[in-house]
Design an enzyme around this catalytic site. Sequence first.
Site, PDB file in Angstrom:
ATOM      1  N   HIS A  82      40.520  -5.797  19.190  1.00 36.79           N
ATOM      2  CA  HIS A  82      41.841  -5.227  18.969  1.00 36.79           C
ATOM      3  C   HIS A  82      42.661  -5.190  20.253  1.00 36.79           C
ATOM      4  O   HIS A  82      43.862  -5.434  20.239  1.00 36.79           O
ATOM      5  CB  HIS A  82      41.685  -3.811  18.402  1.00 36.79           C
ATOM      6  CG  HIS A  82      42.942  -3.227  17.873  1.00 36.79           C
ATOM      7  ND1 HIS A  82      43.358  -3.416  16.577  1.00 36.79           N
ATOM      8  CD2 HIS A  82      43.888  -2.477  18.463  1.00 36.79           C
ATOM      9  CE1 HIS A  82      44.499  -2.804  16.404  1.00 36.79           C
ATOM     10  NE2 HIS A  82      44.852  -2.226  17.529  1.00 36.79           N
ATOM     11  N   TYR A  85      41.696  -9.345  22.438  1.00 34.83           N
ATOM     12  CA  TYR A  85      41.860 -10.663  21.825  1.00 34.83           C
ATOM     13  C   TYR A  85      40.792 -11.639  22.321  1.00 34.83           C
ATOM     14  O   TYR A  85      41.046 -12.834  22.436  1.00 34.83           O
ATOM     15  CB  TYR A  85      43.262 -11.236  22.105  1.00 34.83           C
ATOM     16  CG  TYR A  85      44.376 -10.396  21.551  1.00 34.83           C
ATOM     17  CD1 TYR A  85      44.778 -10.560  20.228  1.00 34.83           C
ATOM     18  CD2 TYR A  85      45.013  -9.442  22.318  1.00 34.83           C
ATOM     19  CE1 TYR A  85      45.792  -9.772  19.691  1.00 34.83           C
ATOM     20  CE2 TYR A  85      46.021  -8.654  21.793  1.00 34.83           C
ATOM     21  CZ  TYR A  85      46.408  -8.820  20.493  1.00 34.83           C
ATOM     22  OH  TYR A  85      47.412  -8.044  19.974  1.00 34.83           O
ATOM     23  N   SER A 128      48.763  -4.903  12.377  1.00 34.49           N
ATOM     24  CA  SER A 128      47.926  -4.543  11.217  1.00 34.49           C
ATOM     25  C   SER A 128      47.420  -3.112  11.331  1.00 34.49           C
ATOM     26  O   SER A 128      47.244  -2.601  12.435  1.00 34.49           O
ATOM     27  CB  SER A 128      46.717  -5.482  11.155  1.00 34.49           C
ATOM     28  OG  SER A 128      45.931  -5.316  12.312  1.00 34.49           O
ATOM     29  N   HIS A 129      47.205  -2.486  10.206  1.00 30.49           N
ATOM     30  CA  HIS A 129      46.457  -1.235  10.168  1.00 30.49           C
ATOM     31  C   HIS A 129      45.516  -1.290   8.971  1.00 30.49           C
ATOM     32  O   HIS A 129      45.468  -0.392   8.144  1.00 30.49           O
ATOM     33  CB  HIS A 129      47.396  -0.020  10.104  1.00 30.49           C
ATOM     34  CG  HIS A 129      47.127   0.956  11.204  1.00 30.49           C
ATOM     35  ND1 HIS A 129      47.257   2.301  11.077  1.00 30.49           N
ATOM     36  CD2 HIS A 129      46.694   0.745  12.469  1.00 30.49           C
ATOM     37  CE1 HIS A 129      46.945   2.891  12.222  1.00 30.49           C
ATOM     38  NE2 HIS A 129      46.602   1.974  13.077  1.00 30.49           N
ATOM     39  N   GLN A 274      43.567   7.844  12.310  1.00 28.53           N
ATOM     40  CA  GLN A 274      44.456   8.806  12.935  1.00 28.53           C
ATOM     41  C   GLN A 274      45.313   9.537  11.912  1.00 28.53           C
ATOM     42  O   GLN A 274      45.405   9.141  10.760  1.00 28.53           O
ATOM     43  CB  GLN A 274      45.390   8.102  13.922  1.00 28.53           C
ATOM     44  CG  GLN A 274      44.703   7.173  14.888  1.00 28.53           C
ATOM     45  CD  GLN A 274      44.514   5.774  14.343  1.00 28.53           C
ATOM     46  OE1 GLN A 274      44.475   5.565  13.141  1.00 28.53           O
ATOM     47  NE2 GLN A 274      44.384   4.819  15.233  1.00 28.53           N
ATOM     48  N   GLU A 346      42.928   8.467  19.831  1.00 26.02           N
ATOM     49  CA  GLU A 346      44.101   7.729  19.374  1.00 26.02           C
ATOM     50  C   GLU A 346      45.074   8.658  18.660  1.00 26.02           C
ATOM     51  O   GLU A 346      45.762   8.263  17.715  1.00 26.02           O
ATOM     52  CB  GLU A 346      43.673   6.547  18.497  1.00 26.02           C
ATOM     53  CG  GLU A 346      42.859   5.552  19.294  1.00 26.02           C
ATOM     54  CD  GLU A 346      42.515   4.266  18.563  1.00 26.02           C
ATOM     55  OE1 GLU A 346      42.957   4.090  17.415  1.00 26.02           O
ATOM     56  OE2 GLU A 346      41.806   3.439  19.153  1.00 26.02           O
ATOM     57  N   SER A 347      45.130   9.886  19.138  1.00 21.87           N
ATOM     58  CA  SER A 347      46.131  10.806  18.606  1.00 21.87           C
ATOM     59  C   SER A 347      47.488  10.124  18.686  1.00 21.87           C
ATOM     60  O   SER A 347      47.796   9.466  19.676  1.00 21.87           O
ATOM     61  CB  SER A 347      46.164  12.094  19.428  1.00 21.87           C
ATOM     62  OG  SER A 347      45.012  12.854  19.184  1.00 21.87           O
ATOM     63  N   ASN A 533      53.456 -12.654  14.621  1.00 19.92           N
ATOM     64  CA  ASN A 533      52.465 -12.925  13.582  1.00 19.92           C
ATOM     65  C   ASN A 533      51.338 -11.916  13.589  1.00 19.92           C
ATOM     66  O   ASN A 533      51.038 -11.284  14.590  1.00 19.92           O
ATOM     67  CB  ASN A 533      51.905 -14.346  13.697  1.00 19.92           C
ATOM     68  CG  ASN A 533      51.293 -14.601  15.052  1.00 19.92           C
ATOM     69  OD1 ASN A 533      50.861 -13.677  15.728  1.00 19.92           O
ATOM     70  ND2 ASN A 533      51.248 -15.841  15.463  1.00 19.92           N
ATOM     71  N   GLY A 570      52.328 -10.562  18.644  1.00 18.55           N
ATOM     72  CA  GLY A 570      51.763 -10.222  17.348  1.00 18.55           C
ATOM     73  C   GLY A 570      50.450  -9.522  17.506  1.00 18.55           C
ATOM     74  O   GLY A 570      50.244  -8.777  18.470  1.00 18.55           O
ATOM     75  N   SER A 573      43.761  -9.380  13.646  1.00 15.82           N
ATOM     76  CA  SER A 573      42.843  -8.457  12.977  1.00 15.82           C
ATOM     77  C   SER A 573      41.703  -9.265  12.380  1.00 15.82           C
ATOM     78  O   SER A 573      41.855  -9.897  11.337  1.00 15.82           O
ATOM     79  CB  SER A 573      43.587  -7.684  11.887  1.00 15.82           C
ATOM     80  OG  SER A 573      42.672  -6.940  11.111  1.00 15.82           O
TER      81      SER A 573
END
Lengths: 805, 219
Positions: A82, A85, A128-129, A274, A346-347, A533, A570, A573
Site C-alpha cells: 500500500h 508499491y 481504493s478502500h 478506521q 490510522e486515525s 488510476n 493513483g 490495490s
Amino acid sequence: MPSLVNKQSPFKFLLKGLFLFKKIYSCLLAPLSYLRTAMEINVQTARQLRLTDEEFELIKKVMGRTPNFTELCAYSVMWSEHCSYKNSIKWLKTLPRDGKRMLVKAGEENAGLMDIGNGFGVVFKIESHNHPSAIEPFQGAATGVGGIHRDIFTMGARPIASLNSLRFGNLNEAKTQHLVAGVVHGIGHYGNCFGVPTVGGEVYFEERYHTNPLVNAMSVGIVRNGETISATAEGLDNPVFIVGSATGKDGMGGASFASADITAESVEELPAVQVGDPFQEKKLLEACLEIIKTGAVVGMQDMGAAGIICSTAEMSAKGGVGMEIDLSRVPTRQKNMKAWELLLSESQERMLIVIQKGKEESVLKIFEKWDLPCEQIGRVTDNGLLQFYMNGQLEASINAESLVLGGGAPQNDREYKEPAYFEKIKAFDPGSITLSEDLKSVAKKLIQIPNIASKRWISTQYDSMVGAANLSTNSPSDASVVLAKGTGKALAMTVDCNSRYVFADPYKGGMIAVAEAARNIVCSGAEPIGVTNCLNFGNPFDPEVYYQFVYAVKGMGEACTRFDTPVTGGNVSFYNQNPDGAVYPTPTIGMVGVIDDLEDKMTMDFKQQGDVIYLIGESRNDINCSEYLHKLKGVEYSPAPHFNIEEEFEVQQAVRQLIKKKLLQSAHDISEGGLITTLLECGFPRRLGFDVQQSATTIRKDAYWFGEAQSRVVVSCTLKNAEELLTQLKSLNVAYEYLGIVTENNIDMEGEYWGHIDDWKELYDTAIEKKLTSVEKGGESSEPKSSKEEAVKQGITLKGEVKGI
Amino acid sequence: MKFGIVVFPGSNCDRDMQDALQNELGKEVVMLWHKDKDISMFSTDDCIVLPGGFSYGDYLRCGAIARFSPMMESVIDFAKRGGKVLGVCNGFQILCESGLLPGALLPNAQQQFVCKNVYITDDAKTPLMVPVAHGEGRYYAEENVLDELEAAGQVMFRYCDEKGNIEPLSNPNGAMRNIAGIRNKENNVFGMMPHPERAISPALGNIDGIQVFKLLGLN
C-alpha cells in the site's frame, strides 16, 4: 547511542494488555504479547508483521543492526504494498507520466496537478478502500472518501467533486445487498456532510467480487497556480505540528492489512478499519486552506495509511531532512498508547504540518478559530533520521529515505505467466450462440441487468448538487460536467473500467478502460487531459494474476500515450483475493477533461422529435464479452470485444470536431448493453422515443443491437443540420451509418412497435430498487446468515465500541 | 434589503447561498461567523439566512447544538424584534430547534438521505423545480398545530408533482401533509427543506429558485 530496547515490563504489559484489549485487538495482541515478553526480534517477528525473510535481512543491512519492535513495525507498514508499491512500481514506471499540462511530476505529491489555463490547476486522484469496506462497509467506504479528499486539500486545492467506482457480487445475494447498502450509506454520510458533491461513478455486480468488493473513490479539486502546498519538510529546527483529531487505536496497521488476502480470519482484524468524522474533516479543510494564505506553511501532508510514520517519513525524505518527534506530545483518545501504536495508528482527519519557525502564531490562530487541536510534536533536523521519543526515551531511530518508495523500499520483479483460463477464452465459438428469442424480450431483460439499469437507488443517496456547480443535474452527459467556479471553465470527469474485458484480455481491456474514459469525456464536449488510476488486482505472488497486472498496465500505457492523457498518479490495490480466487482484474481509470468554452458542452439525451440519429464508428459482428452473452447466455469465457486504438482515436476526433462545429444535438457512446441500450438511454431523460432500423444487414441481429464492440457513438442532429453533418462525416476518416429518427415517445424497431418510452424507462429505473427493497424495509432477508457473516455483524457492533472509547 | 449568512463550522451551502444572493440576485451579503454575536449592521428590514449543511456535525439531532451558538442568540433576538430570517435545510432544522418555527424535522420516512430535483408549490398551480438534499427532512407537527398552520396560511410550500398536484408519490421524505416549507405567524421567519440557492443560476439550467425568493418576499 541510547538504548533502543523497550524497557516496559513484560508482566505489566501482559496484565494490562490482556485485560483491556483482548476483545478489540485479538489479532494484533497475539504477536505483540509474544514479542514483548520474548523481546527478541527475529525473522519470526518479521513474518508476523507480514515482512518476508529477505525484507528482514535488508532492514538489518540498512540499519546496520537488528531493529527493535517499533522500528520493525515502521518498516512493516512502510514497505507494505500500500505504501511502497514494491510489487508494482517497476511497471508503473512504464506509464506515460509527462505532458505539457503536468504541473508536478507523477507520484511526487499526494495527487496529480495539471494546468487548466487562466491561472488555475486541477488536482485529482483516485484511491481504493477495498479491504476495509469488505469488513465494515459503512466506515470502510466513508473513510475512503475522507482519505481521498484529504489528498486533494493537503495540496491547497478545494475539492469540487467526487466520484466512485464500486464492485459487488451478485445483487440477489443478501450479503451483496448488505454491502451495497453499507457502502452507499458510508459514501453518502461522509461526502454529504463534508459538502463536496458526488457527481458520478460506476457500479458493477459480478460474482467474482462476492468476497472482495471494490470501493474506489476519486476527488477532484481546483487550485490557483502558485498556491499549492508541497508534502515536504525543510529548514533546520522548523516546528512540526500535528493537527486534527486525536490519535486512537483505530485503523492500526491498515496499510499492511490492505496488503493481504481476505480470509475468514479477516473479521478478527476489525481494528484495522478506521472510523471517519466528516465534520472534523470539513473544519480541517477550511482551516488548511486558510493557513496556506499566511505564507508560513513549509509543507503539509495528510495522515492516511500508516499515519504518523508515513507522513513523517515521506515529508522528510522529500525534503532530504530528518525529524525529531516526541510521541508523548501527540494528543491521544486512549490512554497508555505505545510508541508503535502512535506511529501506526490510522486515525482519520489528521495532518502533519511543518511551519516556519517564528511564524507559528499566525497558523495556530486559525486552527483555534476552527476549534481544531494543534500540537507541536517535533522539529526538523538535518541528519536524515526519524527519531521518535516517548517520555524522554528514544523509541526508534530510522533513516527516513530507507522507508519510502524511491528510497530504500524494496522493488520487486514478480514472475508472470499466461493464465490457464485463456484457453477457455480462445475456445469460445460465437456460432454456438443463437438468438433464441425475439429482440424485444431480450432488450427488456438486458436493460434490467443491474450492471446496465439505472443506479438511481444509489445516486440519490449522494448529495450531487452541493456547490451549485453540477452541470449534469439538469442536462446529463457521458461524463459528469462540473463548473470550476472562478476559472471560467468547466471540468468533465469520469471513472471507467469494464473489468470483464480486462479479464478476457488484460492488454486490450486496459486500453479499452482508458479509451472509454476518453470517449466519455469527448462526448461531453471536453478535451481529455489526464488520468489517475486505481489498479485493483489479486495476489501479485500468483504469476497468473501478475500477468493480468503487467498486461493491463501495458495496455493502459499505450492508450494513455495515444490519447495524450498522462497518468498523474493513483493507487495500487493487490490482494483482492480470497480462497476462491481473485477478483476480475480492475484497473479503474479516473479521467479529467477541460471545457474551455461552456458553449461546447455536449449532452447525451435526444432533444426533440424529428431529429436524425446516426451511428459514428463501425458496427461489428461481435457479441464477445457483452452483458448479453455473459448474463443472458451464461458464457463466462469469451474474448474481449473488438477494439482498435487508431479507429477509436479517429472516432473521438470526429466527435470532437462535430461538437465544435455545433452540428450535434446529442452524443452518447455505446458501452454495456450495446446499441439498443444506448438508444434507450438517449431517450429516457426527455421521454422521447425513436424509430430505427439495422442498416448493416450482414451483421447478426444480436451483435448489431446488443454487441459491445468499442469505438462507437450514437449522435443526433436537427433535420436542418443533417445534410451538413453528412458532408462533414464523409470528409472525416470514420465509418458511420444512418439509424433513424427521434419520435415523440414511441419506440419503433425495424417497423415493429415496441411500446412507449415511459414503460421502458420504468423497467430501467426500478430494476435495482426492486432487488433492494427488502434492505430498505429492514427485512430479514437482508441480514447476513452464515457464521462468517455473523462475525462480520458482530464486528460492526465492535466498531461502534471503538468509536465510543 | 441586505443579507447576512451565518457560517457554522459544518455549513456547506453557505457559499452557494452567497453566490446566489450576490451574483445572481445582486444583493449585498455579509458572512456571519457562528462565534460572533454582533449583527448591529442589520435592520429588521434585512434578512439573515441560516444555510444548509451540518452545523456542528449534527451527530445529535440536526440543529440541536447550533441553536445554542453565540450568533444564534443574536439571530433569535433579531427574529423576535421582527427581523427576517430564512432557514434552508439545516437552517430550517435549526429554526425548529430554536422554537422560532413550530414542529420538527424527522429522519426521512425511507430512512435514507435523498438528493434530487422535486417540485414544490405555494398554490397548487405553479410547480417549481427545486432540489432537496437531506437525511432528516420529514416535517412533523401535532395535528392541531398543522391545522393552525394551514388555517393561518403559514404553509408556504408543499411537495407536488410536475403539474402541481399535491399527492403522496411526490413527497420525497414522508413530510406530513407534503409540507416543504413554512413561515411563522408574524411572517418574518421562513424555513424550507428544498434548496432555492441551487436553482438560481442559468448555467445550471434551472432558475425556479428565483421565484421561490419572490414568494418569500426576499427578492
